[in-house]
Enzyme design. Structure first.
Site, PDB file in Angstrom:
ATOM      1  N   ASP A 321       8.486  33.252  -4.714  1.00 47.40           N
ATOM      2  CA  ASP A 321       9.409  33.991  -3.870  1.00 47.40           C
ATOM      3  C   ASP A 321       8.598  34.971  -3.011  1.00 47.40           C
ATOM      4  OD1 ASP A 321      11.776  34.906  -2.742  1.00 47.40           O
ATOM      5  OD2 ASP A 321      12.823  35.011  -4.657  1.00 47.40           O
ATOM      6  N   GLU A 511      20.187  40.798  -1.894  1.00 46.27           N
ATOM      7  CA  GLU A 511      19.416  41.147  -3.084  1.00 46.27           C
ATOM      8  C   GLU A 511      18.867  42.568  -3.044  1.00 46.27           C
ATOM      9  OE1 GLU A 511      15.552  38.998  -3.093  1.00 46.27           O
ATOM     10  OE2 GLU A 511      16.291  38.127  -1.235  1.00 46.27           O
TER      11      GLU A 511
END
Length: 650
Positions: A321, A511
């Site tokens: 990520d 997020e």
């Protein structure tokens, strides 16, 4: 000993160390228990494909191999640099567009993709470049694309075929822009709805997540070999939805059995669907059975290599990520051999990719990354690249970005009716309506996070030129003269209307920024007091109030529901507001009204501190919801417990 001999010795030692987990020389009892909780799968390889991969691998220099595992963001790299460094993949993050033009057309996206592709082919003939994007509810980074409801809404439909069709439509839109890879679906089984990514999950039931996640992968990858489908990504491996207190990138504690049966369910479905890429989670995992802290997932060889690649026979690639490698002890965003040795194949290093390339090349030359591990990573990348048709078969047109009827259906089928007064719904096609709440005319609120921009906040209705707000949809359906809009409900008397439509909404988030912090709770009125004030101005005035809530998670709304004659969980429905009016307003042609079909995939809280998805006494359990056709319902006021002082119990 010569320099050459010393280098050979270092390479041999590093190769031997790679055969064991990074934290132990031999497999520990903990590792064995972790692996044994999962089923075993047999690899299925195509001999012709493997031969092509091996032939291509032999043509690459070490420097080019490092280029294949390096993934920059498009804002930080040019086609010339792709050619110079033999870069194998690029990505655009939320808020990253060609030329930093958020209004870039499909043709402009495709043109940049073609430039990158031509440069890659010059650097490594016969080996294409892949471009990845967070297409999590449609091709949501591209202005003008249809935005579908988020996964939490799709979970309420429980309709795998609908999810599969949305995957196909998303793939078509992604391919139209010359992009090949969607970082979706999220397969989290959320345990605490304070997590700001709750809306990216299909629900709290592992079986539902497995079924819908498998359908999403099948839809996205349908037509992969003829230029229509795109690579799907099973993310975020693993247990990202299980972190304590729902803290993003936090620690998930579970037994090996829970890890496999709860958090692993979606991955087994994705593997069944033939998923070719997996993204590692930012989070950490602790084995609660043996109290073994495995640490950050980006460095977990047991789970990424021993489990996913070996026991589950995953032959695709694992991508990190965004700067995730920098969170490992002793690592930086641009330097982390441990993550690669643990099993990361492509490193998402958006900004510092040049220094990462240099550091990684040096680590390979020094033996800190064994050549066998680098070759394995590149072999997996080539296997994925050669499993698809990279040239797009979809035209670079705005029409290719559109699937309004499908999105409208998804909205219609995802709405969950939590409360109603019998006979109130559907509203008559001749009704005169007062619409209140600023979100009623806000496509950013309707779309939520991951919509044109990352957090979905710094946008306006103009960023969704194809979209229809609820207000616009009501005016199209009933006529402009029949619908009056009063954003803060301060200028009109509700008694002059047949009904009030009140739209309440969470502020868009993604997020990290979307987490409900430890000092906060789920009371919507506390987090968004302006919504409570709007509802207070129209409630109890003699005109029925129908309230819709746009949210990315279930929220405590008892006080708001008590002021409403009907209360609807509308989630974050996306760009097709007409899907809302399809259910709110009776059909004009006399056809039967379908009612509300959505059913909760998460429990709906009865109190401000009911964060757990295993709550024993929610207002509504998983599977709950009304059709609107009931003649007898419980109309007693809901209890309105006060907020805890000072915070919810830990």
């Amino acid at each position: 000993m010569t320099r050459r001999h010393r280098r050979q010795l270092r390479l041999l030692c590093a190769a031997l160390s790679l055969a064991a987990p990074l934290h132990a020389t031999h497999a520990s009892p903990d590792d064995a228990a972790v692996l044994q909780a999962w089923p075993t799968r047999a690899p299925a390889r195509d001999a012709a494909l493997e031969a092509r991969v091996e032939a291509a691998l032999k043509t690459l220099t070490v420097r080019q191999k490092v280029g294949q595992i390096t993934q920059p963001e498009i804002r930080t790299i040019t086609p010339d640099e792709v050619r110079e460094y033999a870069i194998g993949t690029v990505l655009n993050g939320g808020g990253g567009w060609p030329g930093m033009d958020r209004a870039a057309s499909p043709a402009q996206w495709r043109a940049l993709s073609d430039q990158f592709q031509a440069a890659a082919q010059q650097a490594t003939p016969g080996i294409p470049l892949l471009w990845g994007t967070d297409a999590v509810h449609g091709h949501n980074n591209v202005r003008g694309a249809t935005i579908f409801p988020h996964n939490i809404a799709l979970g309420a439909t429980r309709d795998a075929e609908l999810v599969r069709d949305i995957g196909r439509a998303t793939a078509r839109a992604v391919r139209a822009t010359g992009v090949h890879w969607a970082f979706a679906p999220t397969l989290a089984v959320v345990q605490d709805v304070r997590w700001g990514r709750t809306y990216e999950s299909y629900g709290a039931d592992p079986a539902l997540v497995r079924r819908l996640g498998q359908a999403a992968v099948e839809g996205l990858q349908d037509g992969l070999k003829d230029g229509r489908g795109v690579l799907a990504t099973a993310k975020h491996f693993i247990a990202d939805g299980g972190t304590r207190r729902g803290i993003d990138q936090g620690v998930s504690s579970s037994t090996p059995a829970e890890l496999a049966q709860v958090h692993g369910a979606g991955y087994l479905g994705a593997l069944d669907a033939g998923v070719l890429t997996v993204m590692a989670s930012f989070s950490s995992w602790t084995n609660s059975a043996d109290y073994v802290q495995h640490g950050k997932m980006h460095g977990n060889k047991t789970l990424m290599t021993d489990l996913l690649k070996q026991r589950l026979a995953f032959d695709g690639l694992i991508v990190s990520d965004w700067d995730g490698i920098g969170q490992l002890p002793g690592c930086k965003n641009d330097d982390c051999p441990d993550a690669i040795n643990a099993g990361i194949d492509i490193v998402m290093v958006p900004f510092h990719w040049k220094t990462f390339h240099a550091n990684t090349l040096r680590a390979v030359e020094d033996g800190r990354i064994p050549m066998a591990r680098l070759d394995d990573a590149v072999r997996r990348i080539l296997r994925v690249k050669f499993s698809m048709a990279v040239p797009s078969a979809v035209p670079a047109t705005m029409d290719a970005l559109q699937a309004p009827d499908l999105a409208r259906r998804a909205v219609r089928e995802s709405l969950v009716l939590l409360k109603h007064r019998p006979g109130l719904l559907p509203l008559k096609p001749t009704a005169r309506l007062l619409v209140v709440g600023a979100a009623a005319d806000s496509l950013p609120h309707q779309a939520g996070g991951w919509s044109v921009t990352w957090q979905g906040r710094d946008t306006t209705n103009a960023d969704f030129p194809q979209g229809t707000t609820l207000l616009a949809a009501l005016r199209q359906r009933l006529g402009t003269a029949q619908v009056t809009f009063d954003a803060d409900a301060s200028r009109h008397d509700p008694k002059q209307f047949d009904a009030v439509i009140a739209v309440l909404a969470e502020t868009p988030y993604a997020e990290g920024e979307g987490d409900v912090r430890l000092t906060e709770n789920l009371r919507h009125s506390r987090r968004h007091p302006q919504d409570a004030a709007v509802l207070q101005r129209v409630a109890g005035r003699g005109t029925p109030v129908v309230t819709l809530l746009y949210s990315g998670r279930p929220l405590y709304v008892n006080d708001l529901a008590n002021k409403s004659d009907a209360f609807i969980a509308a989630w974050q429905p996306g760009t097709e507001g007409a899907g809302l009016t399809d259910v709110l307003i009776a059909p004009a042609d006399g056809r039967p009204w379908a009612g509300f079909q959505g059913r909760l995939s998460f429990p709906w809280p009865a109190g401000p501190c009911q964060f757990s998805t295993h709550e024993a006494r929610p207002w509504w359990p998983i599977g709950g919801g009304l059709s609107g056709k009931e003649t007898l319902v419980n109309t007693r006021p809901l209890p309105e417990p006060a907020d805890p002082a000072p915070i919810c119990p830990l």
